[in-house]
Scaffold this motif. Structure first.
Motif, PDB file in Angstrom:
ATOM      1  N   ILE A   1       0.827  -1.442   0.077  1.00 10.28           N
ATOM      2  CA  ILE A   1       0.012  -0.043   0.216  1.00 10.28           C
ATOM      3  C   ILE A   1       0.781   1.236  -0.156  1.00 10.28           C
ATOM      4  N   LEU A   2       2.091   1.097   0.818  1.00  6.40           N
ATOM      5  CA  LEU A   2       2.743   2.312   0.946  1.00  6.40           C
ATOM      6  C   LEU A   2       3.527   2.587  -0.403  1.00  6.40           C
ATOM      7  N   LEU A   3       3.834   1.713  -1.193  1.00  3.61           N
ATOM      8  CA  LEU A   3       4.395   1.448  -2.379  1.00  3.61           C
ATOM      9  C   LEU A   3       3.578   2.310  -3.632  1.00  3.61           C
ATOM     10  N   GLU A   4       2.508   1.929  -3.351  1.00  8.64           N
ATOM     11  CA  GLU A   4       1.246   2.654  -4.279  1.00  8.64           C
ATOM     12  C   GLU A   4       1.348   4.122  -4.136  1.00  8.64           C
ATOM     13  N   SER A   5       1.441   4.589  -2.787  1.00 10.16           N
ATOM     14  CA  SER A   5       1.517   5.817  -2.395  1.00 10.16           C
ATOM     15  C   SER A   5       2.509   6.658  -2.750  1.00 10.16           C
ATOM     16  N   ALA A   6       3.821   5.804  -2.650  1.00  8.74           N
ATOM     17  CA  ALA A   6       5.124   6.477  -3.094  1.00  8.74           C
ATOM     18  C   ALA A   6       5.347   6.663  -4.606  1.00  8.74           C
ATOM     19  N   GLN A   7       4.456   5.588  -5.339  1.00  6.52           N
ATOM     20  CA  GLN A   7       4.633   5.715  -6.946  1.00  6.52           C
ATOM     21  C   GLN A   7       3.573   6.971  -7.057  1.00  6.52           C
ATOM     22  N   SER A   8       2.400   7.182  -6.824  1.00  2.00           N
ATOM     23  CA  SER A   8       1.724   8.245  -7.014  1.00  2.00           C
ATOM     24  C   SER A   8       2.412   9.498  -6.685  1.00  2.00           C
ATOM     25  N   ASP A   9       3.095   9.657  -5.586  1.00  3.03           N
ATOM     26  CA  ASP A   9       3.714  10.951  -5.042  1.00  3.03           C
ATOM     27  C   ASP A   9       4.906  11.137  -5.966  1.00  3.03           C
ATOM     28  N   TYR A  10       5.534  10.095  -6.485  1.00  2.00           N
ATOM     29  CA  TYR A  10       6.693  10.404  -7.520  1.00  2.00           C
ATOM     30  C   TYR A  10       5.919  10.734  -8.714  1.00  2.00           C
ATOM     31  N   ASP A  11       5.033  10.107  -9.329  1.00  2.00           N
ATOM     32  CA  ASP A  11       4.616  10.607 -10.722  1.00  2.00           C
ATOM     33  C   ASP A  11       3.934  11.931 -10.533  1.00  2.00           C
ATOM     34  N   LEU A  12       3.410  12.316  -9.467  1.00  2.00           N
ATOM     35  CA  LEU A  12       2.957  13.943  -9.306  1.00  2.00           C
ATOM     36  C   LEU A  12       4.127  14.725  -9.248  1.00  2.00           C
ATOM     37  N   VAL A  13       5.079  14.263  -8.666  1.00  2.00           N
ATOM     38  CA  VAL A  13       6.230  15.240  -8.540  1.00  2.00           C
ATOM     39  C   VAL A  13       7.026  15.355  -9.952  1.00  2.00           C
ATOM     40  N   LYS A  14       7.252  14.192 -10.587  1.00  2.00           N
ATOM     41  CA  LYS A  14       7.650  14.289 -11.994  1.00  2.00           C
ATOM     42  C   LYS A  14       6.938  15.254 -12.921  1.00  2.00           C
ATOM     43  N   GLN A  15       5.665  15.038 -12.828  1.00  2.00           N
ATOM     44  CA  GLN A  15       4.619  15.696 -13.308  1.00  2.00           C
ATOM     45  C   GLN A  15       4.824  17.176 -13.252  1.00  2.00           C
TER      46      GLN A  15
ATOM     47  N   GLY B   1       7.976  22.585 -14.564  1.00  2.00           N
ATOM     48  CA  GLY B   1       8.691  23.717 -13.909  1.00  2.00           C
ATOM     49  C   GLY B   1       8.346  24.092 -12.522  1.00  2.00           C
ATOM     50  N   ARG B   2       7.127  23.412 -12.088  1.00  2.00           N
ATOM     51  CA  ARG B   2       6.629  23.833 -10.919  1.00  2.00           C
ATOM     52  C   ARG B   2       7.338  23.004  -9.645  1.00  2.00           C
ATOM     53  N   ALA B   3       8.406  22.122  -9.864  1.00  2.00           N
ATOM     54  CA  ALA B   3       9.188  21.437  -8.852  1.00  2.00           C
ATOM     55  C   ALA B   3      10.576  21.442  -9.209  1.00  2.00           C
ATOM     56  N   GLY B   4      11.243  21.515  -8.096  1.00  2.00           N
ATOM     57  CA  GLY B   4      12.886  21.468  -8.365  1.00  2.00           C
ATOM     58  C   GLY B   4      13.327  20.128  -8.523  1.00  2.00           C
ATOM     59  N   LYS B   5      14.636  20.280  -8.758  1.00  2.00           N
ATOM     60  CA  LYS B   5      15.321  18.796  -8.968  1.00  2.00           C
ATOM     61  C   LYS B   5      15.426  18.170  -7.638  1.00  2.00           C
ATOM     62  N   ASP B   6      15.668  18.890  -6.567  1.00  2.00           N
ATOM     63  CA  ASP B   6      15.852  18.352  -5.355  1.00  2.00           C
ATOM     64  C   ASP B   6      14.397  17.454  -5.005  1.00  2.00           C
ATOM     65  N   GLU B   7      13.316  18.274  -5.299  1.00  2.00           N
ATOM     66  CA  GLU B   7      12.061  17.428  -4.899  1.00  2.00           C
ATOM     67  C   GLU B   7      11.991  16.169  -5.802  1.00  2.00           C
ATOM     68  N   LEU B   8      12.330  16.152  -7.021  1.00  2.00           N
ATOM     69  CA  LEU B   8      12.218  15.071  -7.866  1.00  2.00           C
ATOM     70  C   LEU B   8      13.237  13.840  -7.256  1.00  2.00           C
ATOM     71  N   ILE B   9      14.380  14.250  -7.143  1.00  2.00           N
ATOM     72  CA  ILE B   9      15.094  13.109  -6.508  1.00  2.00           C
ATOM     73  C   ILE B   9      14.719  12.856  -5.227  1.00  2.00           C
ATOM     74  N   THR B  10      14.120  13.719  -4.254  1.00  2.92           N
ATOM     75  CA  THR B  10      13.720  12.934  -2.856  1.00  2.92           C
ATOM     76  C   THR B  10      12.552  12.068  -3.262  1.00  2.92           C
ATOM     77  N   ALA B  11      11.613  12.532  -4.045  1.00  5.50           N
ATOM     78  CA  ALA B  11      10.636  11.593  -4.585  1.00  5.50           C
ATOM     79  C   ALA B  11      10.861  10.148  -5.042  1.00  5.50           C
ATOM     80  N   GLU B  12      11.998  10.467  -5.795  1.00  2.00           N
ATOM     81  CA  GLU B  12      12.426   8.959  -6.564  1.00  2.00           C
ATOM     82  C   GLU B  12      12.988   8.088  -5.550  1.00  2.00           C
ATOM     83  N   LYS B  13      13.897   8.796  -4.710  1.00  2.00           N
ATOM     84  CA  LYS B  13      14.413   7.825  -3.623  1.00  2.00           C
ATOM     85  C   LYS B  13      13.571   7.153  -2.552  1.00  2.00           C
ATOM     86  N   ASP B  14      12.245   8.005  -2.454  1.00  2.00           N
ATOM     87  CA  ASP B  14      11.495   7.523  -1.496  1.00  2.00           C
ATOM     88  C   ASP B  14      10.651   6.425  -2.126  1.00  2.00           C
TER      89      ASP B  14
END
Length: 359
Positions: free
Chosen positions: A293-307, A312-325
């Motif tokens: 369940i947590l994996l599904e949530s983490a994937q959704s969070d990453y997809d949103l941050v990537k979008q 141009g609405r999120a920085g590189k740090d946010e993207l890397i953090t989401a991908e690491k999570d």
């Protein structure tokens, strides 16, 4: 009374037959590791030697055909089988313990292997991004700060990859030691497709019934009482005349009560052990489901941050953090899956001859 010697022979045929089928492959699976660990174990070899010595000592008493006394015809074969069963049962317990230890080593290796694989993919991706950033920096398409941040992230993740790789390499060395192989042996593939928790959980009552019928401590206590009863019956004519009747009756009743008490204690211990283990197994399976369940949530969070990053609405740090999570969530699912499978194997052995969960 259990006939462990027969079970051992059948098991050895299965073991050597299965091992021969593997041939000289450069891959490993968890059962191959367990089989080779049992074959190499000095503790197993010592127990096997002790069992063979017991068989040599008592084997001649198993089939008495030309004796006239009840002790020779009835008691001696029964006691001989009891002593042999004790020794070979102890051997089987040791083999099961070595098997579980080999399983644990293989599971630990798989966990670190999975971390290496995910981290390698992440580093490969960052490497491509870093090369792209270097090219953009030359053409003025990116600032030195942003290019430096990408390079720093890559360097950091490469260090993490090396750390994971060292742990994984150490795990492979440990596997080789467990199997008695050269420590620097390498393998092209570690098979894990068969390491999946069962989709259905057996009822606790099934485990308990199987354990009460098969666990070494129960069957050995039952056999001991059986031997005591036969010995008392054979000795009764002589002992009842050579000592006061009240004392003789009290002694025999005490011995029987002690035997029955040992059986009762063993059965209670097995039931408590399996009940406790079952609760732990349920917990491991729940943890596995929760990580998914947590994996599904983490994937959704990453997809949103990537979008948002692409827009141009999120920085590189946010993207890397989401991908690491997201990567960490994948690792947790795999770890929980492997842990649940391993505990199911512990329960299977604990509901057989043993060892118990707490042993």
């Amino acid at each position: 009374m259990k006939k462990y010697i027969v079970g051992i022979s059948a098991a050895l045929i299965m073991v050597f037959g299965a091992y021969t089928a593997y041939g000289a492959e450069d891959s490993l699976d968890i059962e191959k590791v367990a089989i080779k660990a049992i074959q190499y174990s000095t503790e197993v070899k010592a127990k096997a030697s002790a069992a063979d010595l017991t068989l040599d000592r008592y084997g001649k008493d198993l089939h008495v055909t030309n004796a006239w006394s009840a002790s020779s015809v009835i008691y001696a074969p029964l006691n001989a089988q009891y002593q042999i069963d004790l020794s070979y049962g102890d051997l089987q317990i040791t083999e099961s313990s070595v098997r579980l230890s080999a399983y644990q080593h293989y599971i630990t290796m798989l966990k670190n292997k999975y971390k290496v694989e995910l981290q390698q993919k992440f580093v490969d991706k960052l490497t491509i991004e870093n090369e792209d950033a270097e090219n953009k920096l030359k053409s003025g398409g990116i600032s030195e700060y942003d290019a430096g941040m990408i390079a720093a992230n890559l360097a950091k993740e490469r260090i993490t990859l090396k750390k994971y790789q060292r742990s994984y390499d150490a795990d492979v060395i440990n596997l080789n030691k467990v199997m008695g192989e050269p420590v620097l042996n390498k393998y092209a593939n570690f098979i894990d497709q068969n390491i999946k928790p069962s989709a259905t959980l057996r009822p606790l009552e099934d485990y308990i019934q199987a354990g009460l019928a098969s666990r070494y401590e129960v069957t050995s206590a039952e056999s001991s009482l059986e031997v005591t009863k036969v010995r008392q019956a054979i000795e009764a004519p002589d002992k009842s005349q050579s000592m006061p009747l009240d004392y003789y009756q009290a002694t025999t009743q005490y011995d029987l009560a002690q035997g029955q008490n040992e059986i009762a204690k063993a059965r209670i211990q097995v039931e408590l052990d399996l009940t406790s283990g079952y609760s732990e197994l349920e917990s491991r399976l729940r943890t596995w489901e929760n990580t998914k369940i947590l994996l599904e949530s983490a994937q959704s969070d990453y997809d949103l941050v990537k979008q948002n990053y692409d827009l141009g609405r999120a920085g590189k740090d946010e993207l890397i953090t989401a991908e690491k999570d997201y990567m960490e969530a994948q690792i947790q699912v795999k770890n929980a899956e492997l842990d649940a499978w391993l505990f199911q194997m512990k329960m299977e052995l604990a509901s057989g001859i043993g060892p118990g969960i707490s042993q």
